[in-house]
Structures are given as C-alpha cells and as structure tokens.
Design an enzyme around this catalytic site. Structure first.
Site, PDB file in Angstrom:
ATOM      1  N   CYS A 122     -36.141  -1.841  21.796  1.00  0.00           N
ATOM      2  CA  CYS A 122     -36.782  -2.677  22.817  1.00  0.00           C
ATOM      3  C   CYS A 122     -37.478  -1.860  23.904  1.00  0.00           C
ATOM      4  O   CYS A 122     -38.025  -2.423  24.848  1.00  0.00           O
ATOM      5  CB  CYS A 122     -35.769  -3.633  23.432  1.00  0.00           C
ATOM      6  SG  CYS A 122     -34.546  -2.782  24.462  1.00  0.00           S
ATOM      7  N   GLU A 159      -0.038  10.390 -11.269  1.00  0.00           N
ATOM      8  CA  GLU A 159      -1.181   9.631 -11.780  1.00  0.00           C
ATOM      9  C   GLU A 159      -2.404   9.819 -10.894  1.00  0.00           C
ATOM     10  O   GLU A 159      -2.270   9.855  -9.675  1.00  0.00           O
ATOM     11  CB  GLU A 159      -0.833   8.130 -11.790  1.00  0.00           C
ATOM     12  CG  GLU A 159       0.463   7.829 -12.496  1.00  0.00           C
ATOM     13  CD  GLU A 159       0.916   6.380 -12.292  1.00  0.00           C
ATOM     14  OE1 GLU A 159       0.153   5.584 -11.709  1.00  0.00           O
ATOM     15  OE2 GLU A 159       2.048   6.076 -12.711  1.00  0.00           O
ATOM     16  N   LYS A 173      -5.209   8.770  -8.539  1.00  0.00           N
ATOM     17  CA  LYS A 173      -5.398   7.598  -7.693  1.00  0.00           C
ATOM     18  C   LYS A 173      -6.836   7.150  -7.903  1.00  0.00           C
ATOM     19  O   LYS A 173      -7.780   7.804  -7.449  1.00  0.00           O
ATOM     20  CB  LYS A 173      -5.141   7.949  -6.229  1.00  0.00           C
ATOM     21  CG  LYS A 173      -5.236   6.761  -5.299  1.00  0.00           C
ATOM     22  CD  LYS A 173      -4.647   7.121  -3.937  1.00  0.00           C
ATOM     23  CE  LYS A 173      -4.587   5.917  -3.014  1.00  0.00           C
ATOM     24  NZ  LYS A 173      -5.890   5.309  -2.737  1.00  0.00           N
ATOM     25  N   CYS A 208     -35.059   2.907  24.449  1.00  0.00           N
ATOM     26  CA  CYS A 208     -34.392   2.265  23.318  1.00  0.00           C
ATOM     27  C   CYS A 208     -35.365   2.194  22.131  1.00  0.00           C
ATOM     28  O   CYS A 208     -36.494   1.730  22.296  1.00  0.00           O
ATOM     29  CB  CYS A 208     -33.944   0.856  23.705  1.00  0.00           C
ATOM     30  SG  CYS A 208     -33.327  -0.079  22.301  1.00  0.00           S
ATOM     31  N   SER A 232       0.867  -1.175   0.000  1.00  0.00           N
ATOM     32  CA  SER A 232       0.000   0.000   0.000  1.00  0.00           C
ATOM     33  C   SER A 232       0.906   1.228   0.000  1.00  0.00           C
ATOM     34  O   SER A 232       2.116   1.106   0.010  1.00  0.00           O
ATOM     35  CB  SER A 232      -0.933  -0.032   1.197  1.00  0.00           C
ATOM     36  OG  SER A 232      -0.170  -0.129   2.366  1.00  0.00           O
ATOM     37  N   LEU A 233       0.308   2.395  -0.023  1.00  0.00           N
ATOM     38  CA  LEU A 233       1.101   3.618  -0.125  1.00  0.00           C
ATOM     39  C   LEU A 233       0.928   4.475   1.109  1.00  0.00           C
ATOM     40  O   LEU A 233      -0.140   4.519   1.704  1.00  0.00           O
ATOM     41  CB  LEU A 233       0.652   4.436  -1.343  1.00  0.00           C
ATOM     42  CG  LEU A 233       0.891   3.805  -2.706  1.00  0.00           C
ATOM     43  CD1 LEU A 233       0.357   4.723  -3.796  1.00  0.00           C
ATOM     44  CD2 LEU A 233       2.365   3.536  -2.921  1.00  0.00           C
ATOM     45  N   CYS A 283     -28.385   1.397  25.770  1.00  0.00           N
ATOM     46  CA  CYS A 283     -29.485   0.496  26.107  1.00  0.00           C
ATOM     47  C   CYS A 283     -28.883  -0.642  26.913  1.00  0.00           C
ATOM     48  O   CYS A 283     -28.018  -1.360  26.430  1.00  0.00           O
ATOM     49  CB  CYS A 283     -30.142  -0.040  24.830  1.00  0.00           C
ATOM     50  SG  CYS A 283     -31.216  -1.457  25.141  1.00  0.00           S
ATOM     51  N   TYR A 287      -1.408   0.115 -13.958  1.00  0.00           N
ATOM     52  CA  TYR A 287      -0.503   1.200 -13.556  1.00  0.00           C
ATOM     53  C   TYR A 287       0.769   0.757 -12.851  1.00  0.00           C
ATOM     54  O   TYR A 287       1.563   1.572 -12.437  1.00  0.00           O
ATOM     55  CB  TYR A 287      -1.230   2.229 -12.694  1.00  0.00           C
ATOM     56  CG  TYR A 287      -1.974   1.654 -11.509  1.00  0.00           C
ATOM     57  CD1 TYR A 287      -1.316   0.971 -10.500  1.00  0.00           C
ATOM     58  CD2 TYR A 287      -3.360   1.810 -11.402  1.00  0.00           C
ATOM     59  CE1 TYR A 287      -1.983   0.445  -9.419  1.00  0.00           C
ATOM     60  CE2 TYR A 287      -4.045   1.282 -10.324  1.00  0.00           C
ATOM     61  CZ  TYR A 287      -3.355   0.599  -9.335  1.00  0.00           C
ATOM     62  OH  TYR A 287      -4.030   0.083  -8.276  1.00  0.00           O
ATOM     63  N   LYS A 318      -3.583  12.629  -1.008  1.00  0.00           N
ATOM     64  CA  LYS A 318      -5.039  12.533  -0.965  1.00  0.00           C
ATOM     65  C   LYS A 318      -5.699  13.872  -1.297  1.00  0.00           C
ATOM     66  O   LYS A 318      -5.154  14.919  -0.998  1.00  0.00           O
ATOM     67  CB  LYS A 318      -5.490  12.091   0.431  1.00  0.00           C
ATOM     68  CG  LYS A 318      -5.155  10.661   0.765  1.00  0.00           C
ATOM     69  CD  LYS A 318      -5.972   9.717  -0.086  1.00  0.00           C
ATOM     70  CE  LYS A 318      -5.826   8.271   0.324  1.00  0.00           C
ATOM     71  NZ  LYS A 318      -6.792   7.781   1.252  1.00  0.00           N
ATOM     72  N   LYS A 378       5.006   8.726  -8.218  1.00  0.00           N
ATOM     73  CA  LYS A 378       5.996   7.644  -8.220  1.00  0.00           C
ATOM     74  C   LYS A 378       7.290   8.188  -8.789  1.00  0.00           C
ATOM     75  O   LYS A 378       7.270   8.862  -9.828  1.00  0.00           O
ATOM     76  CB  LYS A 378       5.527   6.495  -9.106  1.00  0.00           C
ATOM     77  CG  LYS A 378       4.182   5.936  -8.710  1.00  0.00           C
ATOM     78  CD  LYS A 378       3.667   4.909  -9.705  1.00  0.00           C
ATOM     79  CE  LYS A 378       2.257   4.488  -9.314  1.00  0.00           C
ATOM     80  NZ  LYS A 378       1.606   3.670 -10.348  1.00  0.00           N
ATOM     81  N   CYS A 400     -31.736  -7.038  24.019  1.00  0.00           N
ATOM     82  CA  CYS A 400     -32.270  -6.125  23.001  1.00  0.00           C
ATOM     83  C   CYS A 400     -31.984  -6.693  21.604  1.00  0.00           C
ATOM     84  O   CYS A 400     -30.833  -6.981  21.274  1.00  0.00           O
ATOM     85  CB  CYS A 400     -31.608  -4.760  23.154  1.00  0.00           C
ATOM     86  SG  CYS A 400     -31.969  -3.624  21.809  1.00  0.00           S
ATOM     87  N   ASP A 417     -10.238   5.411  -7.604  1.00  0.00           N
ATOM     88  CA  ASP A 417     -10.963   4.909  -6.438  1.00  0.00           C
ATOM     89  C   ASP A 417     -11.737   3.654  -6.835  1.00  0.00           C
ATOM     90  O   ASP A 417     -12.941   3.691  -7.069  1.00  0.00           O
ATOM     91  CB  ASP A 417     -11.905   5.993  -5.916  1.00  0.00           C
ATOM     92  CG  ASP A 417     -12.410   5.669  -4.519  1.00  0.00           C
ATOM     93  OD1 ASP A 417     -11.925   4.690  -3.926  1.00  0.00           O
ATOM     94  OD2 ASP A 417     -13.286   6.394  -4.036  1.00  0.00           O
TER      95      ASP A 417
HETATM   96  S1  IVH Z   1       0.578   2.207  -7.473  1.00  0.00           S
HETATM   97  C1  IVH Z   1       4.060   0.755  -5.490  1.00  0.00           C
HETATM   98  N1  IVH Z   1      -1.019   3.731  -8.862  1.00  0.00           N
HETATM   99  O1  IVH Z   1      -4.078   2.891  -4.367  1.00  0.00           O
HETATM  100  C2  IVH Z   1       2.854   1.122  -6.226  1.00  0.00           C
HETATM  101  N2  IVH Z   1      -1.936   2.594  -6.972  1.00  0.00           N
HETATM  102  O2  IVH Z   1      -2.171   2.416  -1.597  1.00  0.00           O
HETATM  103  C3  IVH Z   1       1.618   0.581  -5.650  1.00  0.00           C
HETATM  104  N3  IVH Z   1      -4.350   2.959  -6.666  1.00  0.00           N
HETATM  105  O3  IVH Z   1      -4.800   0.006  -3.196  1.00  0.00           O
HETATM  106  C4  IVH Z   1       0.363   1.120  -6.152  1.00  0.00           C
HETATM  107  N4  IVH Z   1      -4.622   4.296  -8.387  1.00  0.00           N
HETATM  108  O4  IVH Z   1      -5.148  -0.120  -5.632  1.00  0.00           O
HETATM  109  C5  IVH Z   1      -0.919   2.917  -7.795  1.00  0.00           C
HETATM  110  N5  IVH Z   1      -2.309   5.097 -10.219  1.00  0.00           N
HETATM  111  C6  IVH Z   1      -2.205   4.275  -9.173  1.00  0.00           C
HETATM  112  C7  IVH Z   1      -3.317   3.952  -8.356  1.00  0.00           C
HETATM  113  C8  IVH Z   1      -3.138   3.107  -7.253  1.00  0.00           C
HETATM  114  C9  IVH Z   1      -5.216   3.688  -7.369  1.00  0.00           C
HETATM  115  C10 IVH Z   1      -4.666   2.204  -5.428  1.00  0.00           C
HETATM  116  C11 IVH Z   1      -4.139   0.805  -5.332  1.00  0.00           C
HETATM  117  C12 IVH Z   1      -3.765   0.638  -3.882  1.00  0.00           C
HETATM  118  C13 IVH Z   1      -3.690   2.008  -3.364  1.00  0.00           C
HETATM  119  C14 IVH Z   1      -2.268   2.306  -2.942  1.00  0.00           C
END
Ligand code: IVH
Length: 671
Positions: free
Chosen positions: A415, A118, A120, A412, A86-87, A430, A230, A318, A294, A435, A122
């Site tokens: 109940c 890039e 992110k 409540c 994860s990041l 409660c 990606y 974010k 990145k 309940c 969702d």
């Molecule tokens: S790169 C080392 N690129 O974000 C690289 N992740 O915490 C690892 N996600 O759950 C991920 N868009 O599913 C990367 N352009 C993007 C992304 C991306 C969405 C999600 C990925 C992961 C989370 C990273």
C-alpha cells in the site's frame, strides 16, 4: 445368492475379484507384478461387464468399487476406537540412550530390551478398520480422538486391500499406518501436471494430505498414493505378542508393511541401524523424517503404558535437518496479517530433502544484518521436517565483489505507506490498518481451521472479495449476499450458497474459537480458552479489567495488555458492533471454574494412570461435576480405566456414556 442369477456368473465374479485382488497385492504391496497391464485390464473389464449385466453381483469390496462416482458434501467425524497418539522425539544418540534408560524400571529381564526399528514415514496417518476382513472405515488422525471419515478416498488407494486374506483374519481389527507417495511417482505426477498446465504440489506429504481430503474420490483415484501399515488401534479375535509379530501378521493379511523395518536387540544395534537409515535416506523410494523405535514386547509395552499424549514404549528419533548450497538471487518483502513486513530469500532453485526449494525465510531485519547477506551470495540453507527452509549463512570465499547489498524498503510493498520500525523491536511494520495485504492475511486467518473454520474461504477467495470491493473487514463477511457472490468470476449459485452456509454456521462458533479468529496478539488457542472459560461471553471479555485478567492462572502482563488494547480500539469496537448486528453470537462458555461437566454426575472406576483417584475427582468437581461412588440411572458419565469391573458393566447395561482417562483429560482441557 438370488435364484434367478446364473450360478456361473456368481462364481466367475468371485473368481475375478480374487484374481484382481491378488494382482493388486503383487503389484502394489509386494512390488512384484505377475500380470501384464493388458491382462489386468482384461480381467477388470470382464468383471465390470458382469456386474453391469447383474448389478446384484456388486459387493462393496469389489475392485470396481474403488471409485464410487459420487461426490461427498463433507467428511463425517469418526471417533477412533482408541486414541491415535503421537510420539515423543529424541534428536541425538545420547537422548536415545536416555530414553532407553528411562525404560529400565519396567524391565523384568534384559532380553525384553528388543526394539522394532522402523523408518518414520513422512506421510499422513490413516486408520483402517476391517470387520470380518472387509474394509469398513478409513479415518484420519484428527485431534487423536476424533478424525475424519475418508473411507471413499482410502478405497481408491490400490495398496489398501478392500478385503483381508489368509487364514487368520481377525473378527475386527483397527490398523494404523501412513499414506504416502513415492518420490519418483511424485515427480512424475508434478511434471505431468506442469505440462498440462495444472496445479503442482510442494512436497509428497502435502500432496497426500490434500488428496485424502478431496470430496470427489475420482481425484485421489488418479493419484499415485500408497499405504504402509505399522501399528494396531485394537483387535478382536487375534493377539500379537510382539510388534514384529504384528507386522508379520499385517503382511500376511495382505497389507503393505515397511520393508526396511527391523527387530533388533540392544541399544547399540539400534544406534547402528539409525546410522544406516540416515545413509540410505536419499536412495529409499519414500520420504522419511526419522526413525521410530518401539519396544518389541507387547507385554512390556502394556507395562510401560502411556503418558498423556504419547506412549512410554515408543519414541521418534528425528533425522538432522538437511542442508544445501545455492545462490541468493534476491529478496522480496511480504506483509503479514499484523502488518509486520518480513524479508524472504529468492533462491536459485535447489533440490533439498525431497523438494525443490526456491524460497527461504529470513525472519526479520536483525536476522538479515546478522547474516550479512548480499544479493549474489552463495548461501547455505537448511530444511528441517516440514518447516520452511531457512538461510543459515553466506559463504565468504566465493564472493567476487559483484554482490550487491540488500535494499530495505521504506514503503509498504502493498500500500506504499511509510514503514516504521517499532522501538526496541526487530519488526518492520506497515501501520496502515486498511492495507490490503493485512486485510487479506487477517481474513484468511479469521476463516482458517483453528479459527472460525469457514471452508471455501482461503487466501485466493479473500483477495477476490477484496478486489471486488465486497469486504473490507471480517464484519463484512456476515452481510454478503448470494447474488454478489454468484456473479463473481469462477463462482456460481452452488459455491455462493456453500460459502453463505459456512458463514452462517460460523456465527455461532464457540467463544474461544471466535476469540482466536480476532487475531489479538498473544491470544492463541490456549489463551482464548482461558478467557472464554473465565468470562463466558464476548461482552464479558470486552468488559474485563486488567486485574480481572491478571487474576487468571496462566495470564500474564503481555496477554492482559494486548486484550485491553484490542477492545479499547474504536475500530475494533465498531467491527464487533457490526458483527453483532449481523447476527454473530459466539456460543457462550459456562462460567466459573470452567463448567465442562456442569451438573453432571460422574463415576470413576478402574485404575487411572495419569491422575490419582482423588486428583481426578477434584478435577471433575472443579469443572462442575458431582463425583458419585456407584453407577445408577442418575449417572451421566463413567470414566473407566484398566481393570474396571462391575461398575463398567452396570454402566454398559444402563447405556451410560463410558470414556477412558485420556478422553476425560481431554474434555477437562488437561490433555
Ligand atoms: S507408530 C504408538 N510407526 O509418526 C505408535 N508412526 O508421532 C504410534 N509415523 O503421526 C505411531 N511412520 O503417522 C509409527 N513406522 C511408524 C511411523 C509412524 C510414521 C507417524 C505417525 C504419527 C507420527 C508419530
């Protein structure tokens, strides 16, 4: 080619497959269709007919194989070739610049400071593995090490090619990316579902996550789900010098990539691009919850390496939470599994961050007082990422005087027991352990994924069992009988048996999961692991005295009190006794220091990144292992880091299990 097959049929099938693949690529990846729907259908029908006449022409990567027509029993675990990390997050430009500065010590030259910027996306992460260009597995992230094999569902996604194309198809490649649903497709799908009286979805991400976990692939096949590639999980027969090169290569192989991704030099350019993406957020077709940055240069990525859970060379920036104004139409009150009664705002539906919001949490009474809300108020609400929206404030100016105060319940809502407010606490509670709302909440929690993972027992099913008088607490689950279940509305022999099988399997889940399921205050996943390791058995935990608990690392007064209180409660003792009588026997965890590696001989080799060699050795030893210096038939496990040489080779020859440092840390409970 079989002798009796007309060569023409064979050639035509290959040609049709290629025409359809190319048309899918134009339509789903490049967004630039070349064929009309009817032309496409004609090709598809011809291929179907040809394959029906000559079944030996059917190959797994044929477009007709997107929907297999069979239903799976469940999903197999799938071990990722390298961890799906994860990041780390940053939330401001300042934090982003700090992150950039933290990379300084790895830089050899200034021009290495180029980033891939890039969106992110969702959605839901998905790894695709292609062998000789053919899609062989698709898997979800899971815990990062082991995910679920969802290949049959992924094959139904039209933007995921079954076969890679181009001149540079690697021998083996693990592609990482995101499954997502476009906003317009999502609304159209929900609208149609609503008109047809079918279930609708809260947001595109839930929609995608649910679809990937369908046992019947014909369901996701009918849903507008797409994919963006990606990242790389590994490759053989190719290499990419930069993230930018990787993305280009993925696109050349026929994979969809994010059109808005850019490679930019310097932090200023990144900050500017972030601002642009914030502005474009609403108008882009997909949902994004931030920007991923990145380091572009692969050699530099390698040099920077990993922390325990995340790479040093990438970070997620974010987006700020999105806000909107709407009206507070009322407040309702919900009873949770612990009896706490929480207020919820009923809002005039408003569109916010990709979803229509009609409820928001108000947390507790103090929060209500602090906000000074009245029914009829215009309120500002906020939705950050996947969290439930919350009410930020009431606007004073638009008040007309017709607003009415919020009535705090004295009974409540489920109940009708008189509610109490704990001394010095903000919660309204409660106190009725019987309940129905509390029991439902607790049983659904008991069966949830992080607890005993009894699939098929969600809130709806629990409510039904409760209504029918079949259960009153968790112990009753273990004495349910087939005929009781099979006769229920919407149930049948098969679903009854499935649930009974699940319940049977839950009887012997590991002790820590069982402890989580009991819902003891303060005892979360981590606390449960500590207790399970320290005491080994349920009886051991139940018999622990306060000093035994406080002696444990990471256990404080609150957790100790809560555990003692729970096991001292006669009602809980009786429930555990009934469970035991019904055969519930959580699997014991080796005692002492933890024992994950009890009795094993472990060899460490290569360079370790997170721990020094001696730290790793000590860790293995405290968990019961003997650390040896050379690999032999008696070796049980080899932990190999980068640069591992002859020991690794020897281990492979002898067929000894080899893991990397991240996996070692995970097994040791340190990741
Ligand atoms: S790169 C080392 N690129 O974000 C690289 N992740 O915490 C690892 N996600 O759950 C991920 N868009 O599913 C990367 N352009 C993007 C992304 C991306 C969405 C999600 C990925 C992961 C989370 C990273």
């Amino acid at each position: 080619m079989p002798d009796d097959l007309p060569p023409l049929a064979h050639a035509r099938a290959a040609e049709l497959r290629e025409l359809i693949r190319a048309a899918d690529h134009r339509y789903y990846v490049l967004d630039d269709p070349t064929l009309s729907d009817s032309q496409y259908d004609e090709l598809y029908r011809e291929l179907k007919a040809l394959e029906a006449a000559h079944p030996e022409l059917v190959v797994p990567e044929s477009p007709t194989q997107r929907v297999p027509g069979t239903v799976a029993e469940g999903f197999e675990p799938f071990e990722h070739p390298s961890p799906m990390v994860s990041l780390d997050n940053v939330t401001t430009a300042e934090e982003f610049r700090d992150w950039v500065a933290s990379g300084d010590r790895y830089l050899k030259s200034e021009n290495e400071r180029t980033y891939s910027v890039e969106p992110k996306i969702d959605g839901v992460g998905l790894e695709l593995i292609y062998e000789d260009g053919i899609l062989v597995t698709a898997s979800t992230r899971g815990d990062g090490f082991v995910g679920e094999n969802v290949t049959a569902n992924a094959r139904t996604i039209r933007s995921i090619p079954h076969r890679l194309h181009g001149d540079d198809v690697p021998a083996w490649i693990a592609v990482r990316g995101e499954c997502y649903c476009r906003k317009d497709d999502f609304f159209a799908f929900n609208r149609a579902a609503e008109e047809a009286g079918e279930r609708t979805f809260a947001n595109p991400r839930n929609f995608v996550a649910g679809s990937l976990r369908m046992l019947d692939p014909s369901i996701p096949a009918k849903r507008p789900i797409r994919y963006f590639a990606y990242a790389l999980g590994g490759v053989r027969g190719a290499s990419y010098a930069t993230q930018g090169d990787l993305i280009e290569a993925l696109a050349a192989l026929g994979l969809p990539t994010i059109p808005e991704a850019r490679v930019l030099a310097g932090a200023d350019a990144v900050v500017a691009r972030y601002g642009e993406l914030v502005d474009e957020r609403e108008s882009l077709p997909y949902e994004m919850d931030g920007v991923v940055l990145k380091v572009d240069d692969a050699a530099l990525q390698e040099r920077m390496g990993m922390r325990i859970r995340s790479p040093r060379w990438a970070v997620a920036w974010k987006f700020p939470a999105q806000r909107a104004l709407t009206r507070l139409n009322g407040v309702d009150w919900n009873v949770g599994r612990t009896g706490v009664v929480t207020p919820r705002a009923l809002l005039e539906p408003v569109f916010l961050a990709g979803v229509t919001v009609s409820h928001a949490t108000l947390h507790n009474l103090d929060e209500l007082e602090r906000l000074g809300l009245k029914i009829g108020d215009e309120v500002e609400i906020e939705r950050a990422g996947d969290v439930i929206p919350k009410v930020l404030r009431a606007l004073e100016a638009p008040r007309t005087g017709d607003e009415t105060p919020i009535a705090v319940p004295t009974q409540c809502p489920t109940c009708e027991t008189a509610l109490a407010r704990d001394e010095g606490k903000v919660a309204l509670r409660c106190g009725n352990f019987a309940c129905p709302a509390q029991i439902t909440g607790h049983l659904a929690y008991f069966a949830s994924r992080g607890a005993l993972d009894i699939r098929g027992l969600g809130e709806k099913q629990v409510e039904q069992l409760l209504r029918e008088g079949l259960v009153q607490d968790a112990a009753d689950l273990f004495v349910l009988e087939h005929d009781q279940l099979a006769g229920l509305e919407r149930w049948g022999t098969k679903s009854a048996q499935n649930l009974l099988d699940q319940i049977e399997a839950a009887k012997t889940r590991p002790l820590d999961r069982f402890l989580v399921s009991l819902g003891i205050k303060e005892v979360g996943e981590r606390g449960a692991q500590i207790l399970a390791r320290a005491f080994g058995t349920l009886e051991g935990v139940a018999a622990a005295e306060k000093d035994d608990l406080l002696d444990l690392d990471e256990v404080g007064e609150a957790l100790a009190e809560s555990v003692l209180g729970w096991f001292a409660e006669p009602r809980n003792q009786a429930m555990l006794a009934r469970m035991r009588a019904a055969g519930v026997a959580p699997t014991a965890v080796e005692g002492g220091a933890g024992g994950t590696f009890e009795g094993m001989t472990i060899v460490l080799t290569g360079k370790l990144e997170q721990l020094s060699r001696s730290e790793a050795k000590r860790l293995a030893e405290t968990l019961g292992a003997r650390a040896a210096s050379s690999v032999s038939k008696r070796t049980d496990l080899v932990v190999a880091g980068p640069g591992a040489g002859s020991k690794l080779k020897k281990a492979e020859e002898l067929g000894i299990e080899v893991i990397d440092e991240a996996e070692f840390l995970r097994r040791a409970g340190r990741a």
